[in-house]
Structures are given as structure tokens and as C-alpha cells.
Design a protein around this motif. Structure first.
Motif, PDB file in Angstrom:
ATOM      1  N   THR A 111       0.841  -1.186   0.000  1.00  0.00           N
ATOM      2  CA  THR A 111       0.000   0.000   0.000  1.00  0.00           C
ATOM      3  C   THR A 111       0.883   1.245   0.000  1.00  0.00           C
ATOM      4  N   ILE A 112       0.319   2.337  -0.491  1.00  0.00           N
ATOM      5  CA  ILE A 112       1.015   3.621  -0.455  1.00  0.00           C
ATOM      6  C   ILE A 112       0.493   4.384   0.754  1.00  0.00           C
ATOM      7  N   ALA A 115      -1.676   7.988   0.663  1.00  0.00           N
ATOM      8  CA  ALA A 115      -1.735   8.205  -0.786  1.00  0.00           C
ATOM      9  C   ALA A 115      -2.681   9.325  -1.185  1.00  0.00           C
ATOM     10  N   GLN A 120      -0.855  10.318  -4.572  1.00  0.00           N
ATOM     11  CA  GLN A 120       0.034   9.311  -5.137  1.00  0.00           C
ATOM     12  C   GLN A 120      -0.752   8.047  -5.464  1.00  0.00           C
ATOM     13  N   ASN A 121      -0.242   7.282  -6.446  1.00  0.00           N
ATOM     14  CA  ASN A 121      -0.845   6.007  -6.818  1.00  0.00           C
ATOM     15  C   ASN A 121       0.213   5.120  -7.463  1.00  0.00           C
ATOM     16  N   GLU A 153      -4.614   2.984  -8.692  1.00  0.00           N
ATOM     17  CA  GLU A 153      -4.658   2.160  -7.485  1.00  0.00           C
ATOM     18  C   GLU A 153      -3.667   2.650  -6.431  1.00  0.00           C
ATOM     19  N   THR A 154      -4.059   2.501  -5.164  1.00  0.00           N
ATOM     20  CA  THR A 154      -3.187   2.888  -4.050  1.00  0.00           C
ATOM     21  C   THR A 154      -2.819   1.684  -3.182  1.00  0.00           C
ATOM     22  N   LYS A 178      -8.373   0.787  -5.525  1.00  0.00           N
ATOM     23  CA  LYS A 178      -8.372   2.250  -5.590  1.00  0.00           C
ATOM     24  C   LYS A 178      -8.498   2.876  -4.207  1.00  0.00           C
ATOM     25  N   GLY A 180      -7.072   1.814  -1.354  1.00  0.00           N
ATOM     26  CA  GLY A 180      -5.920   1.549  -0.501  1.00  0.00           C
ATOM     27  C   GLY A 180      -6.127   0.539   0.609  1.00  0.00           C
TER      28      GLY A 180
END
Length: 193
Positions: A111-112, A115, A120-121, A153-154, A178, A180
């Protein structure tokens, strides 16, 4: 020589490597040059799932703040906040012989962190991969390069270890989310409050 997988492929892990119980799953990534200049912090999380595809309880969600599963079979190496440098960014150590009988699947995700706030992605992430190694020899057994399939997507479910009778197999999943970590937690039954 490592088996290189494509999205959706599955491969035997323990059947083709008799006696293998101690493994490491290394995950790595780079951020693209056009990432907007903000700091990226990608995190590896592991979900230990029952036959219904849910965690037994929140302690079966292993990540940097809960670095070990209740049975001691899964241990997170710690948080790498930059992803800088070559090699694995975060590593998960697994003792297959200690995984509780109720756990049918072990899902590996990236995962970010933060995000949405950072805008961010995974479209800004490149060279993401997962690899399974023998803990004793360091030999790479399985490798899955995610490719560049993600844009908004995150979070990504990278792969899964799963029981097949008395053996363990690995599946290259490559499914993006999307929403996260919240989406992963919802689907796997974790309360992240």
C-alpha cells in the motif's frame, strides 16, 4: 533457477522443494522520476486468512506496527520508508511449519502510505516485484514482476501463499485497489478504525 510468474499463474512451492519450511518473501519497488517530488512510503502488509478469506482477528494482519502473527509463523522485517537502493525493500519471514491450521491463505499486499493526501498512486511506481526465497540457502525460488498495469490504485494484492492439501502453492495475484488499505481491510475483515 527461480520460476518467473505472470499475473494469474500459480506454482507449487513445497512440492517442488521437499522439506522447505523456512522462506522469505521479499518485495521491492522504485518510484518514477515524474512522481511530483513528494516522499513515497510504500508498506508491505500480510493478511493471514481462514477458509472464508477473512482474518480470524486483527492480530492476523501483520505490518510494521504488528510485526508478528499470533502463532509466530510470520514476521515483518520492519518499515522501509523510502524504497531507495537495490534489492528487497521489505521482507517477510515465514515458517510454514508454524502456520496455524486455521490459516488457509497468506496474502501479501503493498500500500502507499497517505496516498490520498499526497496524491500518489501505483501509476507512479515502477519495477515492483515479489520473490520467494529459501531462508536457509537464500536461493530465489519464485519471482513475480508486477509490470505497469496500475494507474489509479493505491494498494495491490501482490500474491498469495495458499494450502493445497498438505502442500503450499504461490499465486501471482496482481489485483489493484483504488481505496488503498481501507479497501484491503474491508475485504479481509480487519478493523483499522
Amino acid at each position: 533457477m527461480a520460476v518467473s510468474l505472470q499475473k494469474g499463474q500459480k506454482v507449487d512451492l513445497t512440492k517442488t522443494n521437499p522439506g522447505l519450511t523456512q522462506i522469505k518473501v521479499g518485495l521491492g519497488w522504485d518510484t518514477n522520476k515524474y512522481d511530483g517530488g513528494g516522499e513515497f512510503d510504500l508498506d508491505v502488509s500480510v493478511f493471514l486468512l481462514n477458509e472464508l478469506g477473512k482474518v480470524e482477528d486483527d492480530k492476523h494482519f501483520v505490518f510494521f506496527n504488528n510485526p508478528q502473527s499470533p502463532d509466530g509463523s510470520v514476521v515483518h522485517s520492519g518499515d522501509n520508508r523510502t524504497g531507495a537502493g537495490d534489492g528487497d525493500d521489505e521482507v517477510i519471514e515465514i515458517d510454514l511449519s508454524k502456520v496455524s491450521a486455521s490459516v488457509q491463505k497468506v496474502a501479501f499486499t503493498i500500500t502507499i502510505y497517505d496516498a490520498a493526501t499526497r496524491n500518489q498512486n501505483f501509476g507512479q511506481v515502477s519495477n515492483a516485484y515479489a520473490r520467494v526465497l529459501s531462508a536457509s540457502s537464500g536461493e530465489e525460488l519464485i519471482r513475480y514482476d508486477l509490470g505497469e498495469d496500475f494507474s489509479v490504485e493505491t494498494a495491490v494484492v501482490v500474491g498469495e501463499l495458499y494450502r493445497h492439501g498438505s502442500e503450499w502453492k504461490f499465486s501471482a495475484v496482481g489485483a489493484g485497489y483504488k481505496d488503498g488499505l481501507a479497501g484491503l481491510a474491508r475485504d479481509y475483515g480487519v478493523n483499522i478504525g
